[in-house]
Design an enzyme around this catalytic site. Sequence first.
Site, mmCIF file in Angstrom:
data_model
loop_
_atom_site.group_PDB
_atom_site.id
_atom_site.type_symbol
_atom_site.label_atom_id
_atom_site.label_comp_id
_atom_site.label_asym_id
_atom_site.label_seq_id
_atom_site.Cartn_x
_atom_site.Cartn_y
_atom_site.Cartn_z
ATOM 1 N N HIS A 1 -1.635 -0.236 -9.831
ATOM 2 C CA HIS A 1 -2.342 -1.104 -8.876
ATOM 3 C C HIS A 1 -2.865 -2.375 -9.564
ATOM 4 C CE1 HIS A 1 -4.569 -1.113 -4.785
ATOM 5 N NE2 HIS A 1 -4.390 -2.344 -5.202
ATOM 6 N N ARG B 1 0.853 -1.192 0.000
ATOM 7 C CA ARG B 1 0.000 0.000 0.000
ATOM 8 C C ARG B 1 0.886 1.238 0.000
ATOM 9 N NH1 ARG B 1 -3.621 -2.603 -1.756
ATOM 10 N NH2 ARG B 1 -5.677 -2.947 -0.849
HETATM 11 P P1 NDP Z 1 -2.091 -10.705 5.659
HETATM 12 O O1 NDP Z 1 -3.003 -10.052 6.623
HETATM 13 O O2 NDP Z 1 -2.237 -12.153 5.418
HETATM 14 O O3 NDP Z 1 -0.572 -10.450 6.094
HETATM 15 C C1 NDP Z 1 -0.116 -9.234 6.563
HETATM 16 C C2 NDP Z 1 1.301 -9.410 7.078
HETATM 17 O O4 NDP Z 1 1.772 -8.130 7.544
HETATM 18 C C3 NDP Z 1 1.377 -10.366 8.278
HETATM 19 O O5 NDP Z 1 2.548 -11.134 8.229
HETATM 20 C C4 NDP Z 1 1.422 -9.399 9.458
HETATM 21 O O6 NDP Z 1 2.052 -9.909 10.612
HETATM 22 C C5 NDP Z 1 2.254 -8.286 8.874
HETATM 23 N N1 NDP Z 1 2.058 -7.048 9.641
HETATM 24 C C6 NDP Z 1 0.929 -6.350 9.856
HETATM 25 N N2 NDP Z 1 1.155 -5.300 10.649
HETATM 26 C C7 NDP Z 1 2.468 -5.352 10.966
HETATM 27 C C8 NDP Z 1 3.306 -4.551 11.775
HETATM 28 N N3 NDP Z 1 2.837 -3.493 12.441
HETATM 29 N N4 NDP Z 1 4.604 -4.903 11.879
HETATM 30 C C9 NDP Z 1 5.089 -5.983 11.235
HETATM 31 N N5 NDP Z 1 4.343 -6.784 10.449
HETATM 32 C C10 NDP Z 1 3.047 -6.466 10.317
HETATM 33 O O7 NDP Z 1 -2.242 -9.903 4.310
HETATM 34 P P2 NDP Z 1 -1.963 -10.399 2.807
HETATM 35 O O8 NDP Z 1 -0.639 -11.041 2.758
HETATM 36 O O9 NDP Z 1 -3.123 -11.152 2.289
HETATM 37 O O10 NDP Z 1 -1.943 -8.991 2.051
HETATM 38 C C11 NDP Z 1 -0.989 -7.998 2.374
HETATM 39 C C12 NDP Z 1 -1.358 -6.682 1.734
HETATM 40 O O11 NDP Z 1 -1.134 -6.743 0.329
HETATM 41 C C13 NDP Z 1 -2.838 -6.296 1.817
HETATM 42 O O12 NDP Z 1 -3.149 -5.743 3.082
HETATM 43 C C14 NDP Z 1 -2.953 -5.282 0.716
HETATM 44 O O13 NDP Z 1 -2.666 -4.007 1.222
HETATM 45 C C15 NDP Z 1 -1.882 -5.696 -0.281
HETATM 46 N N6 NDP Z 1 -2.433 -6.178 -1.551
HETATM 47 C C16 NDP Z 1 -2.111 -5.514 -2.707
HETATM 48 C C17 NDP Z 1 -2.574 -5.948 -3.930
HETATM 49 C C18 NDP Z 1 -2.175 -5.251 -5.180
HETATM 50 O O14 NDP Z 1 -2.668 -5.586 -6.249
HETATM 51 N N7 NDP Z 1 -1.253 -4.307 -5.134
HETATM 52 C C19 NDP Z 1 -3.464 -7.102 -4.032
HETATM 53 C C20 NDP Z 1 -3.748 -7.738 -2.764
HETATM 54 C C21 NDP Z 1 -3.247 -7.278 -1.573
HETATM 55 P P3 NDP Z 1 1.469 -11.178 11.385
HETATM 56 O O15 NDP Z 1 1.768 -12.367 10.479
HETATM 57 O O16 NDP Z 1 2.244 -11.218 12.625
HETATM 58 O O17 NDP Z 1 0.003 -10.957 11.554
#
Ligand code: NDP
Length: 311
Positions: free
Chosen positions: A274, A226
Site C-alpha cells: 500500500h 482497493r
Molecule cells: P475519484 O473519486 O476522483 O475517481 C473515482 C473514479 O472511479 C471516477 O472516475 C468514478 O466515476 C469512477 N467510479 C466510481 N464508481 C464507479 C462505478 N460504479 N463504475 C464505474 N466507475 C466508477 O478518486 P481518485 O482518482 O482520487 O482515487 C481513486 C481511488 O484510488 C481512491 O478511492 C482510493 O481507493 C485509491 N487510492 C489508492 C492509493 C494507494 O496508495 N494505493 C492512494 C490514493 C488513492 P465518475 O468519474 O463518473 O465519478
Amino acid sequence: MTLTIQFAANSAQWEEYEPLLRDALDARGLDYTLSTDVPPDQVDYIVYSPDSKVKDFTPFTRLKAVLNLWAGVEKVVGNQTLTVPLCRMVDDAGLTQGMVEWVTGHALRHHLGMDAHIQNPDHKWTPKPPPLARERKVAMLGLGELGQACAAQLVALGFDVHGWSRTEKSVNGVTCHHGNDGLIDALTDAQIIVLLLPDTPATTNVINSNTLDLTAKGAFLINPGRGPLIDDDALIAALDSGQIAHATLDVFRIEPLPQDHPFWAHPQVTITPHIASATRPKTAAQVVAMNIHRNETGEGLLHVVDRTAGY
Ligand code: NDP
C-alpha cells in the site's frame, strides 16, 4: 472569530504535520488554534484519517467540515454520525504525482518485459523486442483525479488508453466508456488493466472471472485502487491459466496481507505494501489550509464526497 482545528488523524503523524499545517494556515491569514486535544463542542474543522480514534462525530456540535488526509473514504463515508461535509484528499503536487509515477513505472515494467532480462539465470540470448506502446490497449478503470492523471501520462507515452467511469466523461487522448456495457468495451482485448476505482458496493469484485475473460490473453493487471475491487480466487485462477500473465497489487482486502494468502507465494504476483502513493504532508497541508480558507471566505469547499455514490 478564532477557528478551532483538531488534528484527529493518525496521532503518529502530528509531529510532522503540525509545523506544516501552521505554516499553511498562517500563509492563508487564518486566525486559528490547532491541537490534537480539543473539547469536541469547540471544534470547527477536523483534519482526519480513517485510522483516527474519532469514530463518533455526535459530540462535535459546531463542526463545519471533516478534511480527510486520504483519497479513499470507504472507512468513513458510511458513518451516520457524520452529517457535515466530508472532503477527501486531492493533491496534484503530491498524491497524484506519486500515483502517476507508480502506475507508469509498473505499466512500463510489464510493457517492456523487463523481468525477463532482470531475472535470466541461464543467460539466454532471446532477442524479442517489445511492441510499441501504441500497439497496446490499456484499460484505466476509474477516470477520476488519479485515473485521469495516470491516463494522461500513458497517452503521452503513446499507449492506446481506454478509460471507464460511472458517468460519461471526455478526456483528451482517452477513449472513454461508462456504464456496464462500457466496462466490456474498456476491458475487451486490453493488455494492461489499471484499477483506480474507489471501494464502494458498486465496484466490489469488478474484476471477476467474467471480466477477466474479456482481456487479451496474457494481460497485466495493476491494482493501486482497493483490494475489494478484485475477486481474489478468480484472479488466481486467471493467473494459473495464463489469462493474466502478472498482477501487481498494492492494496488488499486485509492489510497487511496475511502471510498465508496465496498471493504471497504466487510467482506471477508482485506485492507492494500500500505504497502506490502516500499523502505527502507538505503539499497535503496546503490543500487542507486552502479548503478551510475557501469555506471561511464563502468560496465553498472542494473535493466534497458524494455520500450517496460513496466516494
Ligand atoms: P475519484 O473519486 O476522483 O475517481 C473515482 C473514479 O472511479 C471516477 O472516475 C468514478 O466515476 C469512477 N467510479 C466510481 N464508481 C464507479 C462505478 N460504479 N463504475 C464505474 N466507475 C466508477 O478518486 P481518485 O482518482 O482520487 O482515487 C481513486 C481511488 O484510488 C481512491 O478511492 C482510493 O481507493 C485509491 N487510492 C489508492 C492509493 C494507494 O496508495 N494505493 C492512494 C490514493 C488513492 P465518475 O468519474 O463518473 O465519478
